[in-house]
Each structure stands twice: as C-alpha cells, then as structure tokens.
Write an enzyme that holds these catalytic residues in place. Structure first.
Site, PDB file in Angstrom:
ATOM      1  N   ARG A  27       0.820  -1.226   0.000  1.00 25.86           N
ATOM      2  CA  ARG A  27       0.000   0.000   0.000  1.00 25.86           C
ATOM      3  C   ARG A  27       0.847   1.266   0.000  1.00 25.86           C
ATOM      4  O   ARG A  27       0.470   2.263   0.620  1.00 25.86           O
ATOM      5  CB  ARG A  27      -0.932   0.046   1.229  1.00 25.86           C
ATOM      6  CG  ARG A  27      -2.037  -0.965   1.222  1.00 25.86           C
ATOM      7  CD  ARG A  27      -3.285  -0.403   0.550  1.00 25.86           C
ATOM      8  NE  ARG A  27      -4.350  -1.377   0.595  1.00 25.86           N
ATOM      9  CZ  ARG A  27      -5.370  -1.336   1.433  1.00 25.86           C
ATOM     10  NH1 ARG A  27      -5.499  -0.337   2.264  1.00 25.86           N
ATOM     11  NH2 ARG A  27      -6.280  -2.268   1.409  1.00 25.86           N
ATOM     12  N   ARG A  31      -3.303   6.671   1.478  1.00 26.13           N
ATOM     13  CA  ARG A  31      -3.782   7.881   2.153  1.00 26.13           C
ATOM     14  C   ARG A  31      -2.811   8.521   3.131  1.00 26.13           C
ATOM     15  O   ARG A  31      -3.053   9.636   3.579  1.00 26.13           O
ATOM     16  CB  ARG A  31      -5.104   7.577   2.868  1.00 26.13           C
ATOM     17  CG  ARG A  31      -6.270   7.509   1.904  1.00 26.13           C
ATOM     18  CD  ARG A  31      -7.512   6.997   2.585  1.00 26.13           C
ATOM     19  NE  ARG A  31      -7.309   5.613   3.003  1.00 26.13           N
ATOM     20  CZ  ARG A  31      -8.235   4.864   3.587  1.00 26.13           C
ATOM     21  NH1 ARG A  31      -9.427   5.379   3.859  1.00 26.13           N
ATOM     22  NH2 ARG A  31      -7.983   3.625   3.913  1.00 26.13           N
ATOM     23  N   ARG A  40      -6.633  11.840  -5.364  1.00 23.62           N
ATOM     24  CA  ARG A  40      -7.907  11.147  -5.204  1.00 23.62           C
ATOM     25  C   ARG A  40      -9.074  12.141  -5.229  1.00 23.62           C
ATOM     26  O   ARG A  40     -10.123  11.874  -5.811  1.00 23.62           O
ATOM     27  CB  ARG A  40      -7.941  10.340  -3.901  1.00 23.62           C
ATOM     28  CG  ARG A  40      -9.139   9.398  -3.882  1.00 23.62           C
ATOM     29  CD  ARG A  40      -9.255   8.610  -2.618  1.00 23.62           C
ATOM     30  NE  ARG A  40      -9.587   9.460  -1.494  1.00 23.62           N
ATOM     31  CZ  ARG A  40     -10.171   9.042  -0.385  1.00 23.62           C
ATOM     32  NH1 ARG A  40     -10.464   7.764  -0.255  1.00 23.62           N
ATOM     33  NH2 ARG A  40     -10.426   9.865   0.584  1.00 23.62           N
ATOM     34  N   ASP A  77      -6.960  -2.216  -7.192  1.00 20.91           N
ATOM     35  CA  ASP A  77      -7.475  -2.892  -6.000  1.00 20.91           C
ATOM     36  C   ASP A  77      -7.776  -4.339  -6.343  1.00 20.91           C
ATOM     37  O   ASP A  77      -8.062  -4.653  -7.503  1.00 20.91           O
ATOM     38  CB  ASP A  77      -8.740  -2.197  -5.483  1.00 20.91           C
ATOM     39  CG  ASP A  77      -9.019  -2.614  -4.049  1.00 20.91           C
ATOM     40  OD1 ASP A  77      -8.392  -2.051  -3.150  1.00 20.91           O
ATOM     41  OD2 ASP A  77      -9.836  -3.533  -3.848  1.00 20.91           O
ATOM     42  N   TYR A 154     -15.063 -11.382   0.221  1.00 26.72           N
ATOM     43  CA  TYR A 154     -15.783 -10.134  -0.072  1.00 26.72           C
ATOM     44  C   TYR A 154     -17.031 -10.399  -0.923  1.00 26.72           C
ATOM     45  O   TYR A 154     -18.069  -9.767  -0.743  1.00 26.72           O
ATOM     46  CB  TYR A 154     -14.857  -9.138  -0.783  1.00 26.72           C
ATOM     47  CG  TYR A 154     -13.808  -8.573   0.147  1.00 26.72           C
ATOM     48  CD1 TYR A 154     -14.094  -7.489   0.986  1.00 26.72           C
ATOM     49  CD2 TYR A 154     -12.533  -9.125   0.213  1.00 26.72           C
ATOM     50  CE1 TYR A 154     -13.143  -6.983   1.851  1.00 26.72           C
ATOM     51  CE2 TYR A 154     -11.570  -8.617   1.086  1.00 26.72           C
ATOM     52  CZ  TYR A 154     -11.884  -7.548   1.901  1.00 26.72           C
ATOM     53  OH  TYR A 154     -10.944  -7.051   2.761  1.00 26.72           O
TER      54      TYR A 154
HETATM   55  O1  CP3 Z   1       0.180  -1.503  -2.524  1.00 26.76           O
HETATM   56  C1  CP3 Z   1      -0.232  -0.579  -3.256  1.00 26.76           C
HETATM   57  O2  CP3 Z   1       0.144   0.599  -3.125  1.00 26.76           O
HETATM   58  C2  CP3 Z   1      -1.169  -0.913  -4.401  1.00 26.76           C
HETATM   59  C3  CP3 Z   1      -2.528  -0.630  -4.187  1.00 26.76           C
HETATM   60  C4  CP3 Z   1      -3.459  -1.557  -3.428  1.00 26.76           C
HETATM   61  C5  CP3 Z   1      -4.693  -1.084  -2.930  1.00 26.76           C
HETATM   62  N1  CP3 Z   1      -5.393  -2.151  -2.445  1.00 26.76           N
HETATM   63  C6  CP3 Z   1      -5.131   0.306  -2.957  1.00 26.76           C
HETATM   64  C7  CP3 Z   1      -6.201   0.736  -2.050  1.00 26.76           C
HETATM   65  C8  CP3 Z   1      -3.407  -2.935  -3.190  1.00 26.76           C
HETATM   66  C9  CP3 Z   1      -2.285  -3.923  -3.473  1.00 26.76           C
HETATM   67  C10 CP3 Z   1      -4.644  -3.294  -2.573  1.00 26.76           C
HETATM   68  C11 CP3 Z   1      -5.007  -4.662  -2.198  1.00 26.76           C
HETATM   69  C12 CP3 Z   1      -6.200  -4.903  -1.378  1.00 26.76           C
HETATM   70  N2  CP3 Z   1      -7.421  -4.289  -1.457  1.00 26.76           N
HETATM   71  C13 CP3 Z   1      -6.300  -5.922  -0.429  1.00 26.76           C
HETATM   72  C14 CP3 Z   1      -5.231  -6.928  -0.103  1.00 26.76           C
HETATM   73  C15 CP3 Z   1      -4.149  -6.348   0.708  1.00 26.76           C
HETATM   74  C16 CP3 Z   1      -4.523  -6.036   2.111  1.00 26.76           C
HETATM   75  O3  CP3 Z   1      -4.472  -4.847   2.441  1.00 26.76           O
HETATM   76  O4  CP3 Z   1      -4.811  -6.964   2.853  1.00 26.76           O
HETATM   77  C17 CP3 Z   1      -7.593  -5.881   0.121  1.00 26.76           C
HETATM   78  C18 CP3 Z   1      -8.154  -6.779   1.217  1.00 26.76           C
HETATM   79  C19 CP3 Z   1      -8.301  -4.850  -0.550  1.00 26.76           C
HETATM   80  C20 CP3 Z   1      -9.726  -4.470  -0.383  1.00 26.76           C
HETATM   81  C21 CP3 Z   1      -9.856  -3.084   0.042  1.00 26.76           C
HETATM   82  N3  CP3 Z   1      -9.597  -1.995  -0.760  1.00 26.76           N
HETATM   83  C22 CP3 Z   1     -10.223  -2.606   1.315  1.00 26.76           C
HETATM   84  C23 CP3 Z   1     -10.567  -3.491   2.500  1.00 26.76           C
HETATM   85  C24 CP3 Z   1     -10.203  -1.213   1.247  1.00 26.76           C
HETATM   86  C25 CP3 Z   1     -10.612  -0.222   2.297  1.00 26.76           C
HETATM   87  C26 CP3 Z   1      -9.431  -0.038   3.188  1.00 26.76           C
HETATM   88  C27 CP3 Z   1      -9.550   1.225   3.974  1.00 26.76           C
HETATM   89  O5  CP3 Z   1      -8.539   1.477   4.653  1.00 26.76           O
HETATM   90  O6  CP3 Z   1     -10.564   1.938   3.895  1.00 26.76           O
HETATM   91  C28 CP3 Z   1      -9.758  -0.844  -0.041  1.00 26.76           C
HETATM   92  C29 CP3 Z   1      -9.543   0.523  -0.539  1.00 26.76           C
HETATM   93  C30 CP3 Z   1      -8.149   0.852  -0.963  1.00 26.76           C
HETATM   94  N4  CP3 Z   1      -7.388   0.096  -1.804  1.00 26.76           N
HETATM   95  C31 CP3 Z   1      -7.425   2.036  -0.638  1.00 26.76           C
HETATM   96  C32 CP3 Z   1      -6.209   1.976  -1.335  1.00 26.76           C
HETATM   97  C33 CP3 Z   1      -5.128   3.004  -1.383  1.00 26.76           C
HETATM   98  C34 CP3 Z   1      -7.936   3.173   0.223  1.00 26.76           C
HETATM   99  C35 CP3 Z   1      -9.021   3.834  -0.571  1.00 26.76           C
HETATM  100  C36 CP3 Z   1      -9.093   5.312  -0.429  1.00 26.76           C
HETATM  101  O7  CP3 Z   1      -8.275   6.009  -1.048  1.00 26.76           O
HETATM  102  O8  CP3 Z   1     -10.015   5.733   0.271  1.00 26.76           O
END
Ligand code: CP3
Length: 355
Positions: A27, A31, A40, A77, A154
């Site tokens: 990640r 944020r 964003r 994502d 999910y």
């Molecule tokens: O690593 C990176 O920089 C690449 C980007 C990346 C994102 N999601 C961006 C993201 C990667 C590799 C993921 C994978 C992902 N997404 C996983 C597996 C990895 C992990 O963290 O366990 C999972 C379970 C998801 C599903 C997901 N997407 C969730 C549960 C959420 C909400 C999380 C939160 O903190 O609110 C997301 C959203 C998400 N994906 C964000 C980012 C940067 C935050 C969204 C935002 O900008 O509001």
C-alpha cells in the site's frame, strides 16, 4: 527488454547478489501521502482513481518520487476482479468496500463466469502500460491480484466482515458452491495476472488477506490449492526475463512449509513470524518478503531503525548471506503513518550490509 537500472528487487527474487537489500511497502501509494489524497480528490473517489489510467499512473509514481524505493506496485485494487464479474463494487466512505450483488444464491453462483481481462479490466492494463512507460526502466513494476479465497470472502459477505459468517456457513454446509466460486475466480485471476504480465508487470503477487482465518485443513483445500493452480497457470517469463510469483497469506506463518511447496518463487510474511526461523524452515526453496509490523512506523525514527535491524539480523543469523530477501511491511502501511518516518526505514534497510 533491458533490466531496470535498479534491479535489486528482481535480483533478490532470482536469488542473485544485490547491491542493497530491496525494499517496497504494501500500500505504498495511499492515504498517508498528502499528494495521494490530493489526486484522489481530483479523481472524485477511489474507484474513479483506479479506473483512470493517467491518475492511477500518477499515484503509483508518487511514493517513488518521495522515497528511494526498489519497486513500484500497480495502483489498483483486488476487488476490480469481482467487479468485472458483475457484482457491482462501490465504496461507502469510511466503511470500506461493498458489493451491490453479494453471491449467496446457487443460481447466481452457477451463472458466474471469468471475465476477459482485455474487455472488462482494460483500464488496469492501460494503467500497467502507462506506468511501465513512465518508470522508464528505473525500477521493476509489480502486478497483483487477490487470492480466490480472499476475493470470495468479499463476494459472499458483500463487503468486509469480522466473523465471515456467510462464507464459513457456505464452506461447511455447501462446499460445492464455494468450490465453484473459487474455481471460476481462479480462472479469472490467472487470465488477469497473465494480462498484467503481457502489458508489462515484471513480478506478480497474490494477496491472501483472509486465508489465515481458516483451519489448516480448510486453508489447504479452499485457499492454497487455488493459489497453487494460479501459479501453475502463470506466464513464467516474458521477453527473456523470468516473472517471479509471490504469495502472501496474512496469518499463514504456521503453514509456511506448505506455501513454499506451492510452486511460487517467494512467500510474503506478516510480522507474527520470526524471519530467521522462517528462513531455517524453508531453506533455499523460496525467497522471503517481509515482515516489519506496520505499527512500528508510528515510533520515533531511531526505534524504526532498530526494529528493522533486528529483522535483518535474524535473517542473517539463519543463513550464509543476505540473498533471497525482499524487505517489506508485514501488511499494508497505515493511513496514519507520518510520511517522514518511512525515510528512517529506508535508510536502515539500505545501509545494512549485503554480505
Ligand atoms: O500496494 C499498493 O500501493 C497498491 C494498491 C493496493 C490497494 N489495495 C489500494 C487501495 C493494493 C495492493 C490493494 C489490495 C487490497 N485491497 C487488499 C489486499 C491487501 C490487504 O491490504 O490486505 C484488500 C483486502 C483490498 C480491499 C480493500 N480496498 C479494502 C478493504 C479497502 C478499504 C481499506 C480502507 O482502509 O478503507 C480498499 C480501498 C483501498 N485500496 C485504498 C487503497 C489506497 C484506500 C481507498 C481510499 O483512497 O479511500
């Protein structure tokens, strides 16, 4: 295609000597970076950001402009795949991801099919090509997807879950339905990762965030078996370069030996495993990636350096040299991380002797 100028990440995955221990952060574009929040906002919301190749490229490069990282990871994502399967992904602010049409009914499960990534996920492939071009062979680009079991969590729950009640009910009461979901999702993920490779991803990683919520037997049957199938179906090389595959099961430390037997090139570890013990357990079978507790980044810089060095020293004490290691966090970086604390981590890892 020439190797990236900084190819330490790929060299570590190929178990070749490195000039410094490579480091990237799960990640890393997110944020905690004010410039990410700004982009964003310009995109409107998170999904619009993922679906714009230009903006996805822009945020992928942001952490690399700020820090001397050793790899880029495609900004997207894991839930784009179930979205492309027709489940209707949306994000409720502050509540995480949700699906309009969760998968609970036998009829809908029977109708599920694997989307053509060049059709339904073309925006990810456009972003992948744009990022490779913008990187201009500076560092390698990592592609990724969710593991079938994590995606199914999910898809069946309809969003995040604390107890996984719906998917575990299905797992025990109607395993045939869950196997059908996992089978179609594996086909979808295999085609999607291969398309990412065809469009420039130089390594790929499977995120199995929820495999660790299973019993050992259920993990093997419902998560690892499908990841193994995906790894077997991936392109092994492109333009003469090997494409390494990394498997990360959060909470999977107990099953490390089985994961290492899956055919993957590297295993990602969370912070609950001692990295030296992990190295002794797998030997030269797989490369290891990990595993600093992301919460360490809340501590002052000198403590961050000390905690990183403890992990590096543990790895070192379990083998002859520092090959076969990619440094990372044990899970995604927190949105509350002070951005300047990442510099302390980079400095400590990059200063560590490589032999
Ligand atoms: O690593 C990176 O920089 C690449 C980007 C990346 C994102 N999601 C961006 C993201 C990667 C590799 C993921 C994978 C992902 N997404 C996983 C597996 C990895 C992990 O963290 O366990 C999972 C379970 C998801 C599903 C997901 N997407 C969730 C549960 C959420 C909400 C999380 C939160 O903190 O609110 C997301 C959203 C998400 N994906 C964000 C980012 C940067 C935050 C969204 C935002 O900008 O509001």
């Amino acid at each position: 295609m020439p190797r990236p100028r900084n190819d330490n990440f790929l060299r570590a995955l190929y178990r070749q000597p490195v000039t410094r221990i490579p480091l990237w952060l799960m990640r890393q574009a997110g944020r905690y970076l004010p410039e990410y929040c700004e982009t964003r906002k310009r995109a409107g919301d998170f999904l619009a950001l993922c679906k714009s190749a230009d903006l996805a490229c822009e945020v992928t490069l942001q952490p690399l402009a700020r820090y001397d990282l050793d790899a880029a990871i495609l900004f997207s994502d894991i839930l784009t795949v179930p979205d492309a399967m027709g489940l209707g992904l949306y994000f409720e602010t502050g509540e995480g991801p949700r699906f309009l049409r969760p998968l609970r009914e036998e009829l809908a499960i029977n109708d599920l099919c694997a989307p053509d990534p060049y059709d339904r996920l073309a925006y990810v492939l456009d972003a992948t090509r744009a990022i490779r071009k913008a990187l201009d062979n500076s560092v390698p680009l990592i592609g990724f997807a969710g593991s079938p079991y994590t995606l199914a969590c999910y898809m069946v729950e309809g969003g995040g879950s604390k107890d996984f009640r719906h998917i575990k009910t299905m797992l025990y009461a109607r395993p045939d339905l869950l196997h059908r979901i996992l089978d179609v999702t594996s086909q979808a993920v295999t085609a999607y990762l291969n398309a990412q490779i065809e469009n420039g991803a130089q390594a790929v990683m499977l995120f199995d965030t929820w495999g660790g919520s299973l019993s050992g037997a259920a993990y093997r049957e419902f998560s690892l078996a499908y990841m193994r199938k995906i790894v077997a179906g991936l392109h092994k090389e492109r333009e003469g370069e090997k494409i390494p595959a990394i498997l990360f099961t959060k909470g999977g430390g107990l099953w490390l030996e089985s994961i290492a037997e899956s055919g993957c090139d590297a295993v990602g570890l969370d912070w609950t495993v001692d990295l030296g013990d992990a190295r002794r357990r797998v030997g030269d079978k797989v490369v290891l990636q990990g595993n600093l507790d992301p919460n360490v980044l809340f501590a002052p810089p000198e403590i961050i350096a000390r905690e990183a060095e403890k992990i590096l020293a543990s790895y070192q004490a379990a083998g002859d040299d520092m090959t076969g290691l990619v440094f990372n966090l044990g899970h995604g970086i927190s949105q509350f991380t002070p951005p300047e604390h990442v510099c302390a981590l980079l400095k400590a890892v990059h200063a560590y002797p490589t032999r």
